[in-house]
Design a protein around this motif. Structure first.
Motif, PDB file in Angstrom:
ATOM      1  N   GLU A 123       0.812  -1.223   0.000  1.00 55.70           N
ATOM      2  CA  GLU A 123       0.000   0.000   0.000  1.00 55.70           C
ATOM      3  C   GLU A 123       0.844   1.272   0.000  1.00 55.70           C
ATOM      4  OE1 GLU A 123      -3.174  -0.117  -0.601  1.00 55.70           O
ATOM      5  OE2 GLU A 123      -2.954  -2.295  -0.654  1.00 55.70           O
ATOM      6  N   LYS A 124       2.153   1.137   0.135  1.00 53.20           N
ATOM      7  CA  LYS A 124       3.047   2.296   0.057  1.00 53.20           C
ATOM      8  C   LYS A 124       3.448   2.525  -1.390  1.00 53.20           C
ATOM      9  CE  LYS A 124       4.925   1.435   4.693  1.00 53.20           C
ATOM     10  NZ  LYS A 124       6.161   1.200   5.500  1.00 53.20           N
ATOM     11  N   ASN A 125       4.168   3.608  -1.652  1.00 53.33           N
ATOM     12  CA  ASN A 125       4.637   3.860  -3.016  1.00 53.33           C
ATOM     13  C   ASN A 125       6.145   4.112  -3.010  1.00 53.33           C
ATOM     14  OD1 ASN A 125       5.192   6.869  -2.870  1.00 53.33           O
ATOM     15  ND2 ASN A 125       3.006   6.881  -2.367  1.00 53.33           N
ATOM     16  N   GLY A 126       6.696   4.316  -4.186  1.00 45.77           N
ATOM     17  CA  GLY A 126       8.139   4.408  -4.347  1.00 45.77           C
ATOM     18  C   GLY A 126       8.805   5.609  -3.729  1.00 45.77           C
ATOM     19  N   THR A 127       8.030   6.538  -3.179  1.00 37.27           N
ATOM     20  CA  THR A 127       8.646   7.659  -2.458  1.00 37.27           C
ATOM     21  C   THR A 127       8.962   7.283  -1.016  1.00 37.27           C
ATOM     22  OG1 THR A 127       6.501   8.589  -1.765  1.00 37.27           O
ATOM     23  CG2 THR A 127       7.394   9.323  -3.893  1.00 37.27           C
ATOM     24  N   ASP A 128       8.446   6.149  -0.557  1.00 37.87           N
ATOM     25  CA  ASP A 128       8.680   5.694   0.812  1.00 37.87           C
ATOM     26  C   ASP A 128      10.076   5.072   0.917  1.00 37.87           C
ATOM     27  OD1 ASP A 128       8.591   3.479   3.009  1.00 37.87           O
ATOM     28  OD2 ASP A 128       6.866   4.767   3.442  1.00 37.87           O
ATOM     29  N   PRO A 129      10.863   5.403   1.932  1.00 40.97           N
ATOM     30  CA  PRO A 129      12.226   4.862   2.059  1.00 40.97           C
ATOM     31  C   PRO A 129      12.266   3.335   2.113  1.00 40.97           C
ATOM     32  CG  PRO A 129      11.926   6.733   3.526  1.00 40.97           C
ATOM     33  CD  PRO A 129      10.585   6.419   2.967  1.00 40.97           C
ATOM     34  N   ASP A 130      11.274   2.710   2.752  1.00 40.02           N
ATOM     35  CA  ASP A 130      11.258   1.247   2.824  1.00 40.02           C
ATOM     36  C   ASP A 130      11.069   0.621   1.446  1.00 40.02           C
ATOM     37  OD1 ASP A 130      11.606   1.338   5.566  1.00 40.02           O
ATOM     38  OD2 ASP A 130       9.454   1.237   5.996  1.00 40.02           O
ATOM     39  N   VAL A 131      10.207   1.232   0.643  1.00 39.13           N
ATOM     40  CA  VAL A 131       9.995   0.737  -0.722  1.00 39.13           C
ATOM     41  C   VAL A 131      11.257   0.934  -1.547  1.00 39.13           C
ATOM     42  CG1 VAL A 131       8.677   1.043  -2.854  1.00 39.13           C
ATOM     43  CG2 VAL A 131       7.516   1.118  -0.634  1.00 39.13           C
ATOM     44  N   ARG A 132      11.861   2.103  -1.407  1.00 36.33           N
ATOM     45  CA  ARG A 132      13.086   2.360  -2.151  1.00 36.33           C
ATOM     46  C   ARG A 132      14.162   1.341  -1.801  1.00 36.33           C
ATOM     47  NH1 ARG A 132      18.002   3.990  -1.897  1.00 36.33           N
ATOM     48  NH2 ARG A 132      18.937   5.267  -3.545  1.00 36.33           N
ATOM     49  N   ASP A 133      14.344   1.063  -0.517  1.00 39.08           N
ATOM     50  CA  ASP A 133      15.365   0.106  -0.098  1.00 39.08           C
ATOM     51  C   ASP A 133      15.085  -1.278  -0.676  1.00 39.08           C
ATOM     52  OD1 ASP A 133      16.577   2.110   1.322  1.00 39.08           O
ATOM     53  OD2 ASP A 133      15.779   1.493   3.276  1.00 39.08           O
ATOM     54  N   TYR A 134      13.814  -1.648  -0.752  1.00 37.03           N
ATOM     55  CA  TYR A 134      13.459  -2.953  -1.309  1.00 37.03           C
ATOM     56  C   TYR A 134      13.805  -3.009  -2.789  1.00 37.03           C
ATOM     57  CZ  TYR A 134      10.776  -7.214  -2.127  1.00 37.03           C
ATOM     58  OH  TYR A 134      10.400  -8.497  -2.459  1.00 37.03           O
ATOM     59  N   VAL A 135      13.475  -1.928  -3.515  1.00 41.71           N
ATOM     60  CA  VAL A 135      13.761  -1.884  -4.959  1.00 41.71           C
ATOM     61  C   VAL A 135      15.264  -1.956  -5.222  1.00 41.71           C
ATOM     62  CG1 VAL A 135      13.640  -0.405  -7.018  1.00 41.71           C
ATOM     63  CG2 VAL A 135      11.637  -0.648  -5.521  1.00 41.71           C
ATOM     64  N   TYR A 136      16.038  -1.355  -4.348  1.00 41.41           N
ATOM     65  CA  TYR A 136      17.485  -1.267  -4.563  1.00 41.41           C
ATOM     66  C   TYR A 136      18.251  -2.466  -3.991  1.00 41.41           C
ATOM     67  CZ  TYR A 136      17.729   3.378  -6.620  1.00 41.41           C
ATOM     68  OH  TYR A 136      17.624   4.448  -7.489  1.00 41.41           O
ATOM     69  N   GLN A 137      17.569  -3.397  -3.371  1.00 43.59           N
ATOM     70  CA  GLN A 137      18.279  -4.550  -2.805  1.00 43.59           C
ATOM     71  C   GLN A 137      18.923  -5.379  -3.923  1.00 43.59           C
ATOM     72  OE1 GLN A 137      15.890  -7.742  -1.145  1.00 43.59           O
ATOM     73  NE2 GLN A 137      14.075  -7.029  -2.259  1.00 43.59           N
ATOM     74  N   GLY A 138      20.108  -5.901  -3.646  1.00 40.00           N
ATOM     75  CA  GLY A 138      20.778  -6.765  -4.609  1.00 40.00           C
ATOM     76  C   GLY A 138      21.681  -6.047  -5.588  1.00 40.00           C
ATOM     77  N   GLY A 139      21.562  -4.726  -5.687  1.00 35.66           N
ATOM     78  CA  GLY A 139      22.467  -3.955  -6.533  1.00 35.66           C
ATOM     79  C   GLY A 139      22.041  -3.752  -7.967  1.00 35.66           C
ATOM     80  N   THR A 140      20.936  -4.404  -8.403  1.00 39.66           N
ATOM     81  CA  THR A 140      20.501  -4.252  -9.800  1.00 39.66           C
ATOM     82  C   THR A 140      20.046  -2.823 -10.096  1.00 39.66           C
ATOM     83  OG1 THR A 140      19.802  -6.565  -9.868  1.00 39.66           O
ATOM     84  CG2 THR A 140      18.951  -5.128 -11.591  1.00 39.66           C
ATOM     85  N   ALA A 141      19.325  -2.225  -9.152  1.00 36.45           N
ATOM     86  CA  ALA A 141      18.857  -0.853  -9.366  1.00 36.45           C
ATOM     87  C   ALA A 141      20.026   0.124  -9.411  1.00 36.45           C
ATOM     88  CB  ALA A 141      17.874  -0.449  -8.266  1.00 36.45           C
ATOM     89  N   ASP A 142      21.049  -0.124  -8.605  1.00 39.15           N
ATOM     90  CA  ASP A 142      22.237   0.738  -8.651  1.00 39.15           C
ATOM     91  C   ASP A 142      22.929   0.631 -10.000  1.00 39.15           C
ATOM     92  OD1 ASP A 142      22.356   1.929  -5.984  1.00 39.15           O
ATOM     93  OD2 ASP A 142      22.687  -0.111  -5.267  1.00 39.15           O
ATOM     94  N   ALA A 143      23.027  -0.591 -10.541  1.00 39.67           N
ATOM     95  CA  ALA A 143      23.629  -0.772 -11.861  1.00 39.67           C
ATOM     96  C   ALA A 143      22.797  -0.077 -12.933  1.00 39.67           C
ATOM     97  CB  ALA A 143      23.766  -2.259 -12.170  1.00 39.67           C
ATOM     98  N   LEU A 144      21.460  -0.212 -12.821  1.00 37.82           N
ATOM     99  CA  LEU A 144      20.575   0.478 -13.758  1.00 37.82           C
ATOM    100  C   LEU A 144      20.805   1.980 -13.724  1.00 37.82           C
ATOM    101  CD1 LEU A 144      18.069   0.823 -15.620  1.00 37.82           C
ATOM    102  CD2 LEU A 144      16.679   0.812 -13.532  1.00 37.82           C
TER     103      LEU A 144
END
Length: 285
Positions: free
Chosen positions: A201-222
């Motif tokens: 129910e949260k969106n991508g502006t939430d720090p917890d959502v952001r951290d989940y998206v960035y887990q594993g390093g793929t988002a950093d590479a992107l």
């Protein structure tokens, strides 16, 4: 003095756009005959600061002679008046639905002409103007409030109009790719917070959502590849003379992954001293 020419498909929201622009201090004139634009500009120049920013709404009711419109705009530019063109577009099924809901007749409908045929004829007549537009806003998926938000973001400042304006927007592929996009990036390969009940129910502006998206390093590479590409492209768009670039980033629903990447890319571009507008088309759906 600054002129904004507002045009687009009938039913795409020009009247609502004019109301929003009035709230921003624009003096709005609907359906002024094209031949009178230079004379009107002379009157505005001789008047008070009330006419510092003017929005002129024009469409097929002018007769479709848009070469004459371009000639008139070239004429006012020689007077020292800058201008931009805003074009509002909407897909055909949505336009048909809007006309049926309001029980209005399309301006090009004649006896024996279907609404679909009238809309496609209008689209053809307006194609030259759309191609010359500095800003194209697709209102297909925008509510009245969404259109107002987009216009306020684009035109709330006059000073930024002379520089490259970069619009970075998130969207959901399930609701369609924004038709006005210059660049589209698909981020559906990133970890999806939707499957975590605490994040759904949260969106991508939430720090917890952001951290989940960035887990594993793929988002950093992107982001490394994406920022390098954008840094390469934007100066070349400036050299080409573009005033407006729209970068659309999509995930499935437009609520989590695309929002997080859009926020990060906007922050990067803003650090490069471009004018940046950040939009999230679908994250409240």
């Amino acid at each position: 003095m600054y002129f904004l020419i507002v045009s687009g498909m009938s039913g795409a929201g020009k009247s609502r756009a004019a109301a929003s622009l009035e709230d921003l201090g624009y003096y709005c004139v609907d359906n002024l005959p094209i031949a009178l634009i230079p004379r009107f500009a002379e009157i505005c120049l001789a008047a008070t600061e009330r006419y510092e920013r003017v929005a002129l709404v024009t469409d097929v009711r002018t007769g479709g002679d848009f070469q004459q419109l371009f000639d008139s705009l070239d004429s006012i530019r020689t007077m020292g008046c800058d201008y931009r063109i805003l074009f509002l577009d909407t897909d055909t099924p949505t336009l048909i639905r809007r006309f049926k809901e309001t029980r209005r007749k399309h301006p090009l409908m004649e006896k024996g002409v279907s609404m679909t045929a009238a809309i496609e004829k209008e689209r053809e007549l307006l194609s030259m103007l759309r191609n010359r537009a500095d800003f194209v806003v697709d209102t297909t998926a925008l509510s009245a409030a969404g259109l107002r938000e987009r216009l306020l973001s684009l035109f709330s400042g006059v000073d930024s109009m002379g520089a490259l304006e970069v619009i970075v927007q998130s969207f959901g592929f399930k609701y369609g790719i924004p038709a006005e996009s210059d660049l589209v990036f698909d981020v559906r390969f990133l970890p999806n917070p939707y499957y975590e009940m605490s994040l759904r129910e949260k969106n991508g502006t939430d720090p917890d959502v952001r951290d989940y998206v960035y887990q594993g390093g793929t988002a950093d590479a992107l982001m490394s590849h994406l920022t390098s590409l954008v840094d390469f492209l934007l100066p070349r768009y400036v050299a080409e003379g573009k005033s407006n670039v729209i970068i659309s980033i999509g995930c499935t629903g437009g609520k989590h992954r695309s929002v997080a990447i859009t926020e990060a890319l906007s922050q990067h571009i803003r650090g490069r001293e471009y004018g940046v507008v950040t939009m999230h088309r679908d994250y409240q759906r």
